[in-house]
Write an enzyme that holds these catalytic residues in place. Structure first.
Site, PDB file in Angstrom:
ATOM      1  N   CYS A  89      41.673  38.852  38.072  1.00  0.00           N
ATOM      2  CA  CYS A  89      41.158  39.646  39.007  1.00  0.00           C
ATOM      3  C   CYS A  89      41.909  40.253  40.081  1.00  0.00           C
ATOM      4  O   CYS A  89      42.191  41.245  40.780  1.00  0.00           O
ATOM      5  CB  CYS A  89      39.153  39.443  39.255  1.00  0.00           C
ATOM      6  SG  CYS A  89      38.641  39.519  38.657  1.00  0.00           S
ATOM      7  N   HIS A 333      34.919  47.809  40.468  1.00  0.00           N
ATOM      8  CA  HIS A 333      35.931  46.674  40.610  1.00  0.00           C
ATOM      9  C   HIS A 333      36.569  46.569  39.080  1.00  0.00           C
ATOM     10  O   HIS A 333      36.488  45.848  38.026  1.00  0.00           O
ATOM     11  CB  HIS A 333      35.632  45.319  40.727  1.00  0.00           C
ATOM     12  CG  HIS A 333      35.902  43.991  40.243  1.00  0.00           C
ATOM     13  ND1 HIS A 333      37.806  43.871  40.547  1.00  0.00           N
ATOM     14  CD2 HIS A 333      35.635  42.577  39.903  1.00  0.00           C
ATOM     15  CE1 HIS A 333      37.795  42.524  40.498  1.00  0.00           C
ATOM     16  NE2 HIS A 333      37.117  41.776  39.688  1.00  0.00           N
ATOM     17  N   CYS A 363      38.986  35.708  44.716  1.00  0.00           N
ATOM     18  CA  CYS A 363      39.163  34.746  43.360  1.00  0.00           C
ATOM     19  C   CYS A 363      38.837  35.225  42.236  1.00  0.00           C
ATOM     20  O   CYS A 363      39.230  36.649  41.622  1.00  0.00           O
ATOM     21  CB  CYS A 363      37.172  35.066  43.310  1.00  0.00           C
ATOM     22  SG  CYS A 363      36.258  36.192  43.046  1.00  0.00           S
TER      23      CYS A 363
END
Length: 377
Positions: A89, A333, A363
């Site tokens: 991510c 996202h 994270c």
């Protein structure tokens, strides 16, 4: 002593899964923000010494080095190279870190960092199809059959005693903040709309309430608290940032948005997986010689609501300063592009509000986290 500054930061509006951007190839999403960056800065793309691009699922439409294809698709000179990277991510945040390190060291004078993910066209987990990615040694070490971000989020909720209502309330506030940002025009400077396709983030839900969110079933555990409503939204989008030094920017008449003051990455427990933002923040603040109260705005990626809530509890940060324009729960996202999306949001928000320091942390799969501190210039 050379430094690294962000001259400009731009992103596409984020499209919901199978929404307005589903028909746009991820290379074209990437090329679009590269063209926008040049148009906004009057930069000669021939002067870009590398394009460093985050993309997580590097298969299908996102295979064979999206960064290089994006350069060519943007019409930039063939002399401009590109490289794609995967730190899950945080991939495009890591791209910024690599670009900053390169210009500070003198390897480059000008670089572009960013990333993309078309989760409509390349579904999450596509790169794992047909293989056991972790290997028997890793699974044996941790006594698990697999690793799961969703179960990690549930573990965080248990460890920090977070209730379902608390998580849903956080999610609702994310949508309210994002809607307010859209309505106020606060996002305009960071966006590169796709004319006739998508002008504004389309994931934001208006008129939601706790009753609606509370009716959703847990996704990862029957008796859990993590739902689709308090998790990040699967989406499509791309982001790009122009990175150089203060000296080079001044020579070219470019006014930077912010200086990259500190950039760190940490490893953490891969089973809980998502709590690395806490030690990453501590490391960044220590390295910068700052305290949490020195930071005027935070971007803490809303992978799942338990993550920013645990981060707030541990750091003592003012919740009003955390994700003030909404986050991944409301806006979306797009994995490989999200780091640049957050940094564009943070840098422009700092400039618009005269905020001296901002901190971003994300994270990442495998139990890692990046953290970046920006300083207004």
């Amino acid at each position: 002593m050379r430094d690294a500054v962000i001259v400009d930061a731009v992103r596409t509006p984020l499209g919901r899964r199978n929404g307005s951007l589903a028909g746009v190839h991820p290379v074209e999403l990437s090329s679009h923000v590269l063209r926008a960056l040049v148009g906004r800065t009057n930069l000669d793309p021939a002067d870009v010494e590398d394009v460093i691009w985050g993309v997580v699922n590097q298969v299908g439409d996102q295979s064979v080095n999206v960064a290089r294809s994006a350069v060519l698709g943007a019409g930039w000179p063939e002399s401009v190279p590109g490289v794609s990277l995967d730190r899950q991510c945080g991939s495009s945040q890591q791209a910024v870190h690599f670009a900053a390190a390169a210009v500070i060291s003198g390897q480059y004078d000008i670089a572009v960092a960013g990333g993309v993910e078309s989760m409509s066209r390349v579904p999450m987990g596509s790169s794992r199809v047909g293989g056991q990615t972790f290997g028997p040694g890793v699974l044996h070490r941790y006594g698990v059959e697999n690793f799961s971000q969703g179960l990690g989020a549930e573990m965080i909720a248990v460890k920090w005693a977070q209730s379902r209502t608390e998580l849903d309330q956080y999610a609702l506030e994310s949508h309210e903040r994002a809607a307010a940002a859209i309505d106020s025009g606060a996002l305009a400077a960071q966006l590169a709309p796709l004319p006739g396709v998508l002008d504004m983030d389309e994931c934001v839900r208006r008129g939601s309430n706790l009753a609606t969110l509370g009716a959703l079933k847990p996704v990862f555990s029957e008796d859990g608290v993590v739902t689709a409503g308090n998790s990040s939204q699967i989406s499509d989008g791309a982001s790009a940032l122009l990175i150089t030094t203060s000296e080079v920017a001044a020579q070219r008449g470019l006014r930077p948005l912010a200086r990259i003051k500190t950039a760190v990455v940490v490893g953490d427990d891969p089973v809980v997986m998502l709590a690395g933002v806490i030690p990453a923040t501590a490391k960044a603040l220590s390295r910068a010689g700052l305290t949490i109260d020195d930071i005027g705005a935070f971007e803490v990626n809303e992978a799942f609501a338990p993550v920013p809530l645990a981060w707030i509890a541990e750091t003592g940060a003012d919740p009003a300063r955390v994700n003030p324009l909404g986050g991944a729960i409301s806006v979306g996202h797009p994995l490989g592009g999200s780091g640049g999306v957050l940094m564009a949001r943070l840098a422009h928000h700092m400039r618009d509000n005269g905020i001296r320091y901002g901190l971003q942390t994300m994270c990442e799969g495998g139990g890692m986290a990046n953290a970046t501190i920006l300083e207004l210039v």
